[in-house]
Enzyme design. Structure first.
Site, PDB file in Angstrom:
ATOM      1  N   SER A  20       0.827  -1.204   0.000  1.00  0.00           N
ATOM      2  CA  SER A  20       0.000   0.000   0.000  1.00  0.00           C
ATOM      3  C   SER A  20       0.863   1.257   0.000  1.00  0.00           C
ATOM      4  O   SER A  20       1.934   1.294   0.608  1.00  0.00           O
ATOM      5  CB  SER A  20      -0.881   0.004   1.256  1.00  0.00           C
ATOM      6  OG  SER A  20      -1.505   1.270   1.432  1.00  0.00           O
ATOM      7  N   THR A  50      -5.123   2.937  -7.632  1.00  0.00           N
ATOM      8  CA  THR A  50      -6.461   2.946  -7.035  1.00  0.00           C
ATOM      9  C   THR A  50      -7.265   4.103  -7.620  1.00  0.00           C
ATOM     10  O   THR A  50      -6.844   5.254  -7.541  1.00  0.00           O
ATOM     11  CB  THR A  50      -6.377   3.069  -5.510  1.00  0.00           C
ATOM     12  OG1 THR A  50      -5.702   1.915  -5.006  1.00  0.00           O
ATOM     13  CG2 THR A  50      -7.765   3.146  -4.880  1.00  0.00           C
ATOM     14  N   LYS A  62      -7.202  -0.357 -10.454  1.00  0.00           N
ATOM     15  CA  LYS A  62      -7.860  -1.042  -9.343  1.00  0.00           C
ATOM     16  C   LYS A  62      -9.100  -0.271  -8.902  1.00  0.00           C
ATOM     17  O   LYS A  62      -8.989   0.871  -8.448  1.00  0.00           O
ATOM     18  CB  LYS A  62      -6.881  -1.180  -8.179  1.00  0.00           C
ATOM     19  CG  LYS A  62      -7.468  -1.801  -6.910  1.00  0.00           C
ATOM     20  CD  LYS A  62      -6.390  -1.923  -5.840  1.00  0.00           C
ATOM     21  CE  LYS A  62      -6.902  -2.560  -4.573  1.00  0.00           C
ATOM     22  NZ  LYS A  62      -7.731  -1.635  -3.782  1.00  0.00           N
ATOM     23  N   HIS A  97     -13.012  -1.761  -3.112  1.00  0.00           N
ATOM     24  CA  HIS A  97     -12.201  -1.223  -2.019  1.00  0.00           C
ATOM     25  C   HIS A  97     -12.596  -1.876  -0.687  1.00  0.00           C
ATOM     26  O   HIS A  97     -12.701  -1.200   0.343  1.00  0.00           O
ATOM     27  CB  HIS A  97     -12.369   0.305  -1.948  1.00  0.00           C
ATOM     28  CG  HIS A  97     -11.172   1.034  -1.407  1.00  0.00           C
ATOM     29  ND1 HIS A  97     -10.437   1.921  -2.165  1.00  0.00           N
ATOM     30  CD2 HIS A  97     -10.571   1.016  -0.183  1.00  0.00           C
ATOM     31  CE1 HIS A  97      -9.459   2.416  -1.420  1.00  0.00           C
ATOM     32  NE2 HIS A  97      -9.517   1.886  -0.212  1.00  0.00           N
ATOM     33  N   TYR A 149      -1.782   5.840  -4.621  1.00  0.00           N
ATOM     34  CA  TYR A 149      -2.770   6.916  -4.537  1.00  0.00           C
ATOM     35  C   TYR A 149      -2.153   8.131  -5.194  1.00  0.00           C
ATOM     36  O   TYR A 149      -0.963   8.412  -5.004  1.00  0.00           O
ATOM     37  CB  TYR A 149      -3.095   7.263  -3.080  1.00  0.00           C
ATOM     38  CG  TYR A 149      -4.051   6.305  -2.420  1.00  0.00           C
ATOM     39  CD1 TYR A 149      -5.359   6.157  -2.893  1.00  0.00           C
ATOM     40  CD2 TYR A 149      -3.657   5.548  -1.316  1.00  0.00           C
ATOM     41  CE1 TYR A 149      -6.244   5.282  -2.285  1.00  0.00           C
ATOM     42  CE2 TYR A 149      -4.538   4.670  -0.702  1.00  0.00           C
ATOM     43  CZ  TYR A 149      -5.829   4.541  -1.189  1.00  0.00           C
ATOM     44  OH  TYR A 149      -6.700   3.672  -0.587  1.00  0.00           O
TER      45      TYR A 149
END
Length: 370
Positions: free
Chosen positions: A107, A156, A231, A255, A130
């Site tokens: 992440s 994402t 994603k 998510h 992100y």
């Protein structure tokens, strides 16, 4: 702790061990949490059509993802702030994935940096990204992931704003003071301020770019040679655009049911997305996978592989690296058994005919003549 016989059993152990704020952060979904339940429940409405009397003495679960060989189509999804679950956090997860011969996705909001995770040893790793308002931060992060040997970017795309997670609001969720978002440590973006509701929601509102659009997917391709997985796709329309935009693959994801409530379970959205891509790029799934049978069902509906999220943080909280290894082992064993009992010896033998879904009822199945 008695003998653990399935992945779900780790959740109760994690709940016992973790501070309420931390467990609730990992466990909760958005608003009514309807999609959170549905991610699990939807799997239970898909049934098997097993084929019998096939020699299943040898079963091969190997596959390739973006050209990388892995031991099974079961991979680790990005989950944030793993050191809240266990002191070794992402280090333990990376070692467990490597031992299992599969892929870990780190992440952006990890409590260990890309360099630290790379230092755990060999392994195929993807980096979840992100997009921050400050594009220099993004470019720097992508370059660091590349240098650290990460093999793909999982972008994402379902979080222009953070979903309303009411447990985090009640708990005034924030990153514990002894931890930082390690990838952003030197950029003054590594800490989360206390807020009147969720500290993470305030952080996202301040830092994450709400203007993110398809043109940014193109921009990302200009700054990195790494393949980009999109994603957070749930519709045929977006699947087609993703193909046109040059995505290397799609992850069908809601998510972990933490963004928009009342979207379908990912297993319900999967087939629509797979059909729209027309085999041009691989489609993966995350959300609600807790059994080997779930993995089989996803592959029967056209997924090239699945990612697990919460089972990783729960098992990490319970037993550290050993727990994550055990989760991957249990899913592998259950999946192998589901294949054998369905009459499939390799992943390519898993077909749509091996399952029946609620939406098949309306389609007349050809009845084979004897």
């Amino acid at each position: 702790m008695g003998e653990i016989t399935n992945v779900m059993e780790y959740e109760a152990i994690a709940k016992e061990k973790l501070p309420k704020m931390v467990f609730d952060y990992y466990a909760s979904g958005a608003e009514d949490q309807w999609t959170l339940q549905e991610n699990r429940n939807a799997f239970s409405r898909i049934l098997f059509r097993p084929r019998i009397l096939i020699d299943v003495s040898k079963i091969d679960m190997n596959t390739t993802v973006l050209g990388f060989k892995i031991s099974m189509p079961i991979m680790i999804a990005p989950t944030a702030m793993q050191k809240m679950a266990h002191p070794e956090g992402e280090y333990a997860t990376a070692r467990a994935a490597s031992a299992a011969g599969t892929i870990m996705t780190l992440s952006s909001w990890s409590t260990s940096s890309v360099e630290e995770v790379a230092s755990t040893g060999p392994g195929i790793r993807f980096f979840q990204l992100y997009v921050y308002k400050d594009r220099n931060v993004v470019a720097q992060l992508v370059r660091r992931a590349e240098r650290a040997g990460f093999k793909a970017i999982a972008l994402t795309v379902d979080t222009p704003r953070l979903g309303r997670r009411e447990a985090d609001i009640k708990n005034r969720f924030t990153l514990p003071p002894f931890l930082t978002l390690k990838n952003f440590q030197g950029l003054d973006l590594g800490k989360m301020d206390e807020a009147n509701d969720s500290g993470l929601a305030a952080y996202v509102a301040g830092q994450i770019d709400r203007s993110l659009s398809w043109k940014d997917v193109k921009w990302l391709q200009t700054i990195t040679k790494l393949p980009i997985l999109v994603k957070g796709v749930l519709t045929a329309e977006d699947a087609r655009i993703a193909v046109q935009a040059g995505a290397a693959g799609i992850i069908v994801s809601n998510h972990g049911a933490r963004q928009l409530d009342y979207v379908p379970a990912t297993i319900m959205a999967l087939e629509e997305v797979v059909k729209a891509t027309q085999g041009r790029i691989p489609v993966f799934l995350d959300g609600g996978v807790r059994r080997g049978t779930d993995v089989f069902k996803a592959l029967a509906l056209g997924a090239s592989g699945i990612f697990i999220g919460r089972p990783v943080v729960y098992s990490l909280a319970a037993e550290g690296e050993k727990g994550v290894r055990r989760v991957l082992e249990m899913l592998r064993e259950e999946f192998e058994l589901a294949m054998a009992l369905s009459g499939c010896r390799s992943l390519k033998e898993i077909t749509r005919d091996h399952i029946v879904t609620e939406w098949d009822a309306s389609l007349p199945r050809p009845v084979p003549r004897l």
